[in-house]
Design a protein around this motif. Structure first.
Motif, PDB file in Angstrom:
ATOM      1  N   ARG A  35       0.827  -0.825  -0.330  1.00 51.32           N
ATOM      2  CA  ARG A  35       0.176   0.010   0.352  1.00 51.32           C
ATOM      3  C   ARG A  35       1.079   1.442  -0.055  1.00 51.32           C
ATOM      4  N   ALA A  54       1.456   4.973   0.523  1.00 52.58           N
ATOM      5  CA  ALA A  54       1.080   6.504   1.193  1.00 52.58           C
ATOM      6  C   ALA A  54       2.203   7.162   0.543  1.00 52.58           C
ATOM      7  N   TYR A  74      -3.392   3.909   6.035  1.00 51.10           N
ATOM      8  CA  TYR A  74      -2.964   3.407   5.806  1.00 51.10           C
ATOM      9  C   TYR A  74      -2.436   1.932   6.275  1.00 51.10           C
TER      10      TYR A  74
END
Length: 162
Positions: A132, A134, A154
């Motif tokens: 993921r 950010a 996140y």
């Protein structure tokens, strides 16, 4: 020696200093992260392009959840040997600056459109591994409340209580 508070601040800064930060903005953002109680991220982590093209990417910040084998994650990212989604749960942090898109000294002959397309391709390939990502700007890093909400959303882990 100054006041005790000054010594405490200087000691905390020295203990958290890391020469891997590529610029002052990255160091500033990391200091805010630590002040907000987030776990210390790994810095400038190499990630092989899963398509096998070009140079490895580098992540500004990486957090690996405690339930994953950090050595295996780092080795697999660097070598590009992970399967799709192989590091699900890990969070990459990227400090976005204008210079790497618009400053001709850094972009060479590529115009901003090419730079933006390359950045989108890079991020798509990072997400192949299950990362993921950010993304935030320096201005957003200077807003403690915003950066805290972003990192929390996140799933960036918090530092263990001492």
């Amino acid at each position: 020696m100054g006041r005790p508070r000054d010594r405490e601040v200087a000691l905390r800064c020295a203990l958290n200093a890391d020469g891997l930060s590529e610029n002052g903005g990255e160091s500033y953002a990391r200091a805010v992260m630590l002040e907000l109680g987030f776990a210390t991220p790994l810095l400038q982590v190499p990630v092989a392009d899963p398509m096998g093209e070009g140079q490895p990417y580098r992540l500004d910040y990486l957090w690996i959840p405690a339930d994953l084998d950090a050595e295996k994650v780092l080795g697999g990212l660097a070598a590009g040997t992970l399967l799709a989604g192989g590091v699900a749960g890990c969070v990459a942090g990227e400090l976005d600056g204008r210079a790497k898109t618009f400053d001709k000294r850094l972009t060479g002959d590529r115009d901003a459109r090419d730079q933006l397309l390359a950045e989108r391709r890079r991020e798509a390939r990072l997400t192949y591994y299950g990362l993921r990502v950010a993304r935030f700007s320096f201005a957003e890093a200077r807003d403690d409340a915003y950066l805290g909400r972003l990192l929390s959303s996140y799933g960036v882990p918090r530092a263990p209580s001492s």
